[in-house]
Design a protein around this motif. Structure first.
Motif, PDB file in Angstrom:
ATOM      1  N   ASP A 172      -7.861   1.021  -6.168  1.00 40.21           N
ATOM      2  CA  ASP A 172      -7.201  -0.782  -5.819  1.00 40.21           C
ATOM      3  C   ASP A 172      -5.968  -1.137  -7.087  1.00 40.21           C
ATOM      4  O   ASP A 172      -7.010  -1.094  -7.690  1.00 40.21           O
ATOM      5  CB  ASP A 172      -8.362  -1.745  -4.631  1.00 40.21           C
TER       6      ASP A 172
ATOM      7  N   ASP B 260       0.795  -1.498   0.500  1.00 35.09           N
ATOM      8  CA  ASP B 260       0.123  -0.202   0.476  1.00 35.09           C
ATOM      9  C   ASP B 260       0.740   1.289  -0.029  1.00 35.09           C
ATOM     10  O   ASP B 260       1.778   1.194   0.431  1.00 35.09           O
ATOM     11  CB  ASP B 260      -0.930   0.000   1.297  1.00 35.09           C
TER      12      ASP B 260
ATOM     13  N   HIS C   8      -3.479   5.445  -1.366  1.00 37.16           N
ATOM     14  CA  HIS C   8      -3.948   6.605  -0.898  1.00 37.16           C
ATOM     15  C   HIS C   8      -3.821   7.507  -0.985  1.00 37.16           C
ATOM     16  O   HIS C   8      -2.721   7.644  -0.844  1.00 37.16           O
ATOM     17  CB  HIS C   8      -4.483   6.183   0.601  1.00 37.16           C
TER      18      HIS C   8
ATOM     19  N   LYS D 122      -3.704  -1.172  -2.165  1.00 34.41           N
ATOM     20  CA  LYS D 122      -4.224  -0.078  -2.353  1.00 34.41           C
ATOM     21  C   LYS D 122      -3.197   1.461  -2.514  1.00 34.41           C
ATOM     22  O   LYS D 122      -2.043   1.631  -1.356  1.00 34.41           O
ATOM     23  CB  LYS D 122      -4.932   0.345  -1.217  1.00 34.41           C
TER      24      LYS D 122
ATOM     25  N   ASN E  73      -9.362  -0.921  -9.864  1.00 34.01           N
ATOM     26  CA  ASN E  73     -10.350  -1.424  -9.113  1.00 34.01           C
ATOM     27  C   ASN E  73     -11.239  -2.565 -10.338  1.00 34.01           C
ATOM     28  O   ASN E  73     -12.378  -2.290 -10.242  1.00 34.01           O
ATOM     29  CB  ASN E  73     -11.258  -0.448  -9.337  1.00 34.01           C
TER      30      ASN E  73
END
Length: 815
Positions: free
Chosen positions: A595, A535, A612, A610, A562
């Motif tokens: 994602d 991540d 952020h 992921k 995604n």
């Protein structure tokens, strides 16, 4: 076509070898792994072996040992050692011992001393009672070098040491050579005695091996002798040479004659080989020994001519391969043309046999008996008369005539005739090739589906005929679409370009003298993830990099956002270098928060992470500057500002500050008090309460802009004078200045004078100063004008006084 996979690397640096051990003796198998800490399993017949009274398991660093105690016929069979994905098979053969005559002593060892270490006691490899040395028993010191001193001058790190072995057993001599300073591998030669080069004797019973340890940078050279015979005993020499260095070492081998039928026969003087032939791979130095009793002969070889005559046509190829027949068609033609001549001959009492066979390198005698002992004969080869030479010898003893052919070669495979006068008898000679031996066996391989497989085996003869088999079934040339066969000198290769699960099995290379077997294990593709994607938290305009590493550098894959495939563009880039796959996103925006996944093609796995987005809130803080009042005067105390009553008063004050400051005008009221009437002064006044001036319209007003503040008084009056305080403020500070304003006007008239002390010629005149002096100090002056009129008595006339009050530019007269 996919790129060929790399050949799997074995986990073993030293592999156990098959061994023959006398019954009742222990068998020791030794393996060395590339690195320590590797879990090693020993198996027999596919089942794991555990430590017990029968089996001993030991591990020390990279060395792993299996000991089979008190070997018996039940212990004979196939064994294996497994480390990781590497599996090595080996066999244990148990030899039943035959007790020899008690009167036959064992040959005494011939002591020798290494020339490189005079006076130094040589360590010997001793065996346990009743058994041979271990199959991997080495006459050299332990790998840690404790048994052999370092050689700082020569090339040897560890020299081969003297060894002992029971007849029929096996022994290994090892030499280690430092390779850190060598540009090329050194050349090593093994000798027996002074002149016999053992490389020419390599075969089934004598093998030479070499390996290189990349960690320690040491070369390992081994001389492995199996089925040792008394003729194997004696002095040996190992020579190692490089471009500019040379070193050698002598050592001895002692063979004890207990328990071997072969050794007993040798001690009794039974020749081990017919004639003077030295079989490849067997140490036969019969030419160096005394003459043996010729009454005992070696067992006769099979007659290939007779075998072919009795065999069915379907067996011809198998027989030809087994016996080394290279020209089967020609041999069958010659066999068909052979006819036994039953006709009575007048010239020959005994004719040649229809066919003979001899092994390559041996000698053959063709003998006839003549009816006339004095008759002359001619020998023909394929119709051409043979002339006597070093290899062809004609003998005549009575009625016998013999043609001896020495050191037979394939060129001697022909039709021969003996001619006496007008008669002749014929025969066919078949020169049999020596059995082709396996000098380097096949190795087990473990591959994944789709990888390239290459089996390699080395045999003793160049161009030898071999057969490849899978699970016992011969692989034919018609299957070249699946398999590819390649010959390179003594090396033979079987290649499978793209392995499938059906290709798993046991593969064998078969020669006329042996067979090499290996197992191929084909597994489904398993992708190992060395580094997964993680991540990320990034800010606006930053760069986000997702990176993962997998075990197969040929694997491709797709990146998803995604769940949807990500299309690279000028901002999003995808790269694949070796085993590393990378996704780079430049100038990250909030829309990139999602994602992300990497999906390798052909594998049921998914690497996800992921992204952020870190939103940074920035509060705008403008540039701040403390307020300041700018006056064009030296210091911070400006001069007094004077204004004439009735005129306009305008005070223009420049200011600065960021943010724009707030301007406050205040006035301190001055009340004039004159304790001494003569000369009143403003400094004698007292300061009253301050008044806040904030009107923007009217006679007194204040106007403020960003860079200045203007105070205006229309028609100045005497009440407007005083001290004005200008204050500027903003959040980072404040500044203040006092401005003094005076208003000047016509002074008031002084009070009425009081006259006293009137004398003849003088009087005293007193008066009060005016209530308002006009804003300026007053001055007193006298004036004596002439009087119209007479004199007062005899006194001189009086001169009246006219005081004058002077203020600024105006005067007020009082008379």
């Amino acid at each position: 076509m996919p790129e060929p996979g790399k050949k799997p690397v074995s986990a073993f640096s030293k592999k156990p070898r098959s061994a023959e051990v006398a019954a009742g003796s222990p068998a020791v198998f030794e393996a060395e792994t590339e690195r320590s800490g590797v879990k090693v399993r020993w198996q027999r017949g596919g089942s794991d072996i555990s430590a017990s009274d029968k089996y001993g398991l030991a591990a020390e660093g990279t060395r792993h040992t299996l000991t089979v105690r008190d070997v018996g016929p039940a212990d004979q069979g196939s064994y294996a050692v497994i480390a990781g994905s590497s599996k090595v098979k080996f066999d244990l053969k148990v030899i039943e011992t035959v007790p020899g005559p008690a009167s036959v002593p064992a040959p005494a060892p011939a002591p020798a001393e290494a020339p490189g270490a005079p006076g130094e006691a040589l360590a010997s490899a001793t065996e346990e009672k009743g058994g041979s040395s271990s199959p991997e028993g080495s006459s050299s010191a332990a790998p840690d070098g404790s048994g052999a001193p370092d050689d700082p001058i020569g090339l040897f790190v560890m020299r081969p040491q003297d060894g002992e072995v029971t007849a029929g057993g096996s022994i290994t001599f090892s030499a280690r050579v430092a390779g850190a300073s060598l540009l090329k591998p050194p050349t090593v030669k093994w000798f027996k005695g002074k002149w016999v080069d053992l490389s020419s004797k390599a075969g089934q019973h004598l093998q030479l091996h070499s390996s290189y340890d990349r960690t320690s940078k040491v070369y390992l050279f081994e001389l492995h002798i199996t089925d040792a015979q008394p003729t194997s005993a004696g002095g040996y020499r190992c020579e190692v040479s490089t471009k500019d260095k040379f070193d050698s070492c002598n050592f001895n081998l002692t063979v004890h004659g207990e328990g071997s039928l072969v050794s007993v026969l040798a001690l009794l003087g039974v020749p081990l080989h017919s004639d003077s032939h030295e079989d490849a791979g067997t140490l036969d130095f019969s030419s160096l020994l005394k003459k043996r009793d010729s009454r005992l002969e070696a067992p006769a070889e099979e007659d290939v001519w007779e075998i072919l005559r009795q065999a069915s046509p379907s067996e011809y190829e198998r027989i030809a391969f087994q016996h080394g027949v290279t020209d089967l068609r020609g041999m069958l033609k010659r066999l068909k043309g052979m006819k036994r001549d039953e006709k009575k001959s007048t010239a020959f009492q005994k004719k040649l046999e229809p066919a003979y066979q001899v092994s390559k390198g041996h000698k053959i005698r063709l003998t006839v008996e003549l009816a006339d002992p004095d008759a002359d004969v001619k020998w023909l080869k394929n119709g051409q008369e043979i002339q006597m030479s070093g290899r062809y010898i004609f003998e005549s003893v009575g009625a016998k005539r013999t043609l001896t052919i020495s050191q037979c070669s394939l060129a001697d495979d022909a039709a021969y005739q003996c001619v006496v006068g007008g008669e002749k008898c014929s025969t066919e000679l078949f020169v049999k090739e020596p059995p082709v031996l396996i000098t380097r066996p096949l190795e087990d391989q473990l591959v994944m589906v789709g990888q390239r497989v290459e089996f390699e085996c080395e045999v003793s003869e160049e161009g030898a005929q071999v057969k490849w088999l899978k699970d016992g079934v011969e692989l034919t040339r018609e299957e070249t679409f699946k398999y590819r066969f390649k010959k390179d000198g003594q090396r033979h290769h079987l290649i499978i370009n793209e392995a499938t699960l059906e290709d798993a099995g046991h593969y064998a290379l078969r020669t006329s003298g042996g067979q090499a077997l290996a197992e191929l294990i084909v597994q489904e593709k398993k992708l190992e993830v060395y580094q997964s994607i993680a991540d990320l938290t990034v800010g606006a305009k930053d760069q986000a990099v997702f990176k993962c590493e997998v075990s197969d550098e040929n694997v491709r894959g797709v990146w998803l956002k995604n769940g949807k495939e990500l299309v690279p563009d000028s901002r999003i880039k995808v790269s694949h270098i070796g085993r590393v796959h990378k996704l780079t996103i430049d100038d990250v925006t909030p829309a990139d928060e999602a994602d992300y996944s990497f999906v390798p093609e052909g594998f049921a796995c998914n690497l996800s992470a992921k992204l952020h987005f870190m939103e940074v809130k920035i509060d705008f803080v403008p540039r701040q500057e403390p307020p300041k009042i700018h006056l064009d005067c030296p210091g911070r105390k400006p001069d007094t500002i004077v204004v004439v009553a009735g005129n306009k008063l305008r005070l223009d004050v420049p200011i600065s500050g960021d943010p724009a400051p707030t301007v406050i005008w205040q006035k301190t009221i001055t009340q004039v008090s004159c304790p001494r009437p003569p000369l009143p002064h403003p400094d004698n006044g007292c300061v009253g309460p301050a008044g806040l001036l904030c009107e923007t319209e009217g006679r007194v007003r204040v106007e403020t802009t960003k860079d200045r503040s203007i105070f205006t008084v229309e028609g100045a009056e005497k009440e407007d004078e005083g001290v004005y305080v200008v204050t500027v403020k903003n959040p980072v500070g404040e500044d203040q200045v006092n401005l003094t304003v005076k208003v000047i006007d016509v002074p008031d008239a002084p009070a009425a004078p009081k006259i006293s002390n009137v004398g003849e010629d003088s009087c005293t005149v007193q008066w009060e100063p005016p209530a308002y002096d006009g804003g300026q100090p007053t001055e007193f002056a006298e004036s004596a004008p002439s009087l119209q009129g007479g004199h007062l008595g005899s006194r001189p006339p009086l001169k009246p006084l006219f005081p004058l009050w002077v203020m600024g530019v105006q005067r007020a007269e009082q008379c």
